[in-house]
Design a protein around this motif. Structure first.
Motif, mmCIF file in Angstrom:
data_model
loop_
_atom_site.group_PDB
_atom_site.id
_atom_site.type_symbol
_atom_site.label_atom_id
_atom_site.label_comp_id
_atom_site.label_asym_id
_atom_site.label_seq_id
_atom_site.Cartn_x
_atom_site.Cartn_y
_atom_site.Cartn_z
ATOM 1 N N ALA A 1 15.408 8.336 72.574
ATOM 2 C CA ALA A 1 14.442 9.282 72.013
ATOM 3 C C ALA A 1 15.110 10.531 71.441
ATOM 4 C CB ALA A 1 13.430 9.689 73.080
ATOM 5 N N GLY A 2 16.413 10.687 71.668
ATOM 6 C CA GLY A 2 17.127 11.845 71.151
ATOM 7 C C GLY A 2 16.690 13.155 71.763
ATOM 8 N N LEU A 3 16.290 13.131 73.029
ATOM 9 C CA LEU A 3 15.818 14.359 73.671
ATOM 10 C C LEU A 3 16.980 15.334 73.851
ATOM 11 C CD1 LEU A 3 13.341 12.963 76.349
ATOM 12 C CD2 LEU A 3 12.936 13.589 73.969
ATOM 13 N N PRO A 4 16.753 16.612 73.555
ATOM 14 C CA PRO A 4 17.825 17.618 73.586
ATOM 15 C C PRO A 4 18.106 18.144 74.988
ATOM 16 C CG PRO A 4 15.790 18.648 72.872
ATOM 17 C CD PRO A 4 15.482 17.184 73.048
ATOM 18 N N LEU A 5 18.670 17.298 75.824
ATOM 19 C CA LEU A 5 19.025 17.721 77.180
ATOM 20 C C LEU A 5 20.197 16.896 77.684
ATOM 21 C CD1 LEU A 5 17.840 15.266 79.164
ATOM 22 C CD2 LEU A 5 15.680 16.405 78.711
ATOM 23 N N GLN A 6 20.849 17.401 78.717
ATOM 24 C CA GLN A 6 21.940 16.692 79.363
ATOM 25 C C GLN A 6 21.404 16.051 80.641
ATOM 26 O OE1 GLN A 6 24.742 16.421 77.878
ATOM 27 N NE2 GLN A 6 25.005 18.212 76.579
ATOM 28 N N VAL A 7 22.047 14.968 81.069
ATOM 29 C CA VAL A 7 21.606 14.266 82.272
ATOM 30 C C VAL A 7 22.748 14.213 83.283
ATOM 31 C CG1 VAL A 7 20.757 12.111 83.255
ATOM 32 C CG2 VAL A 7 19.947 12.860 81.004
ATOM 33 N N LEU A 8 22.448 14.676 84.499
ATOM 34 C CA LEU A 8 23.378 14.561 85.621
ATOM 35 C C LEU A 8 22.767 13.584 86.616
ATOM 36 C CD1 LEU A 8 25.935 15.517 87.178
ATOM 37 C CD2 LEU A 8 24.475 17.240 88.270
ATOM 38 N N MET B 1 22.889 7.839 95.684
ATOM 39 C CA MET B 1 23.581 7.383 96.888
ATOM 40 C C MET B 1 24.475 6.194 96.575
ATOM 41 S SD MET B 1 20.471 5.448 98.919
ATOM 42 C CE MET B 1 21.567 4.822 100.185
ATOM 43 N N HIS B 2 24.225 5.520 95.450
ATOM 44 C CA HIS B 2 25.055 4.401 95.017
ATOM 45 C C HIS B 2 26.097 4.948 94.051
ATOM 46 C CE1 HIS B 2 22.104 1.781 96.862
ATOM 47 N NE2 HIS B 2 21.154 2.354 96.158
ATOM 48 N N ASP B 3 27.358 4.906 94.436
ATOM 49 C CA ASP B 3 28.377 5.557 93.613
ATOM 50 C C ASP B 3 29.597 4.664 93.375
ATOM 51 O OD1 ASP B 3 29.323 5.566 96.172
ATOM 52 O OD2 ASP B 3 29.765 7.711 96.271
ATOM 53 N N SER B 4 29.361 3.364 93.225
ATOM 54 C CA SER B 4 30.475 2.468 92.920
ATOM 55 C C SER B 4 31.036 2.812 91.540
ATOM 56 C CB SER B 4 30.026 1.012 92.946
ATOM 57 O OG SER B 4 29.161 0.738 91.862
ATOM 58 N N ALA B 5 32.307 2.492 91.335
ATOM 59 C CA ALA B 5 32.950 2.773 90.053
ATOM 60 C C ALA B 5 32.221 2.100 88.906
ATOM 61 C CB ALA B 5 34.411 2.320 90.098
ATOM 62 N N ALA B 6 31.722 0.878 89.161
ATOM 63 C CA ALA B 6 31.026 0.142 88.114
ATOM 64 C C ALA B 6 29.738 0.850 87.709
ATOM 65 C CB ALA B 6 30.724 -1.271 88.580
ATOM 66 N N ARG C 1 25.878 12.794 81.240
ATOM 67 C CA ARG C 1 26.984 13.736 81.088
ATOM 68 C C ARG C 1 27.850 13.766 82.334
ATOM 69 N NH1 ARG C 1 29.828 15.754 77.156
ATOM 70 N NH2 ARG C 1 27.897 16.012 75.979
ATOM 71 N N GLY C 2 27.238 13.425 83.500
ATOM 72 C CA GLY C 2 28.013 13.452 84.730
ATOM 73 C C GLY C 2 27.357 12.652 85.831
ATOM 74 N N PHE C 3 28.086 12.506 86.930
ATOM 75 C CA PHE C 3 27.621 11.718 88.061
ATOM 76 C C PHE C 3 28.123 12.389 89.334
ATOM 77 C CE2 PHE C 3 27.270 8.464 91.178
ATOM 78 C CZ PHE C 3 26.426 7.477 90.709
ATOM 79 N N VAL C 4 27.198 12.588 90.293
ATOM 80 C CA VAL C 4 27.542 13.171 91.586
ATOM 81 C C VAL C 4 26.939 12.295 92.677
ATOM 82 C CG1 VAL C 4 27.251 15.152 93.140
ATOM 83 C CG2 VAL C 4 27.656 15.527 90.709
ATOM 84 N N LEU D 1 32.931 13.819 86.589
ATOM 85 C CA LEU D 1 33.264 12.504 87.126
ATOM 86 C C LEU D 1 33.502 12.599 88.623
ATOM 87 C CD1 LEU D 1 35.806 11.305 84.399
ATOM 88 C CD2 LEU D 1 33.358 10.846 84.527
ATOM 89 N N PRO D 2 33.102 11.582 89.390
ATOM 90 C CA PRO D 2 33.391 11.584 90.824
ATOM 91 C C PRO D 2 34.900 11.548 91.067
ATOM 92 C CG PRO D 2 31.762 9.912 90.269
ATOM 93 C CD PRO D 2 32.348 10.393 88.974
#
Length: 214
Positions: free
Chosen positions: A84-91, A95-100, A111-114, A137-138
């Protein structure tokens, strides 16, 4: 008369997580910061997308997004936001944080993952970096690593796979995701075909090999 320095506007955040207590925890943590403010909360991805593409379009700087939710998954919502081209960033905060999974989220446009197991200050630091447009990045994640062989799994298939790997029966998975047991069974068949495994034992072995175990 000397010019006064303008007070920077706090970055506007929206929270998407189906657990109210989690959203409350985020909000309480964020309200302690002068440069961050929570302007919206959602417990349902479809409701979030409707608001972000409508009344809140352009009024949210960063979306804090969970992945595992009933109905539409967080990964589906992320892709819809990008389309949709929404003008925002996503973090993504999960609880699931596998590399894949981290790789798939970043490829989908996050933009990031925590990890939800991270220290609370790590979330605040990540939010500030995302506000500045910096990737998050984790620890230990290598963005240059080869794309995992299961990259063609859909968001829903990945979610079903994670639940299957916990030993959850079809009936419970169906209830959690709001789908039929037949749908879960069909997802399992597709997952096995895409990963090239013939049974549950091979599926677990493949998941361990590629860091997908919960």
């Amino acid at each position: 008369m000397n010019a006064t320095t303008p007070v920077p506007t706090p970055a506007r955040l929206a929270l998407v997580d189906d657990h109210a207590i989690v959203r409350a925890g985020y909000a309480r943590l964020i309200e302690l910061e002068d440069d961050l403010v929570v302007c919206a909360e959602f417990g349902d991805p479809d409701q979030a997308l409707t608001a972000l593409a409508g009344a809140l379009r352009g009024r949210v700087d960063v979306l804090v997004l969970d992945l595992s939710m009933p109905g539409r998954s967080g990964l589906d919502l992320l892709r819809s936001i990008v389309r949709a081209g929404l003008p925002l960033q996503v973090l993504v905060v999960s609880m699931h944080d596998s590399a894949a999974l981290v790789t798939q989220c970043l490829q989908a446009g996050a933009r990031g993952f925590v990890s939800k197991s991270a220290d609370p200050q790590a979330l605040i630091d990540a939010l500030r970096r995302v506000v500045r447009g910096e990737p998050v990045l984790p620890p230990g994640h290598d963005p240059a690593s080869p794309r995992p062989p299961h990259h063609d799994l859909t968001a829903r298939e990945l979610e079903v796979l994670r639940l299957l790997l916990t030993g959850m029966p079809f009936e419970a998975i169906a209830q959690q995701l709001g789908v039929s047991e037949k749908t879960v069974s069909n997802h399992q068949t597709q997952i096995r075909q895409k990963l090239g495994v013939a049974n549950a034992i091979e599926l677990v072995h493949c998941a361990r090999q590629h860091g997908l175990m919960p």
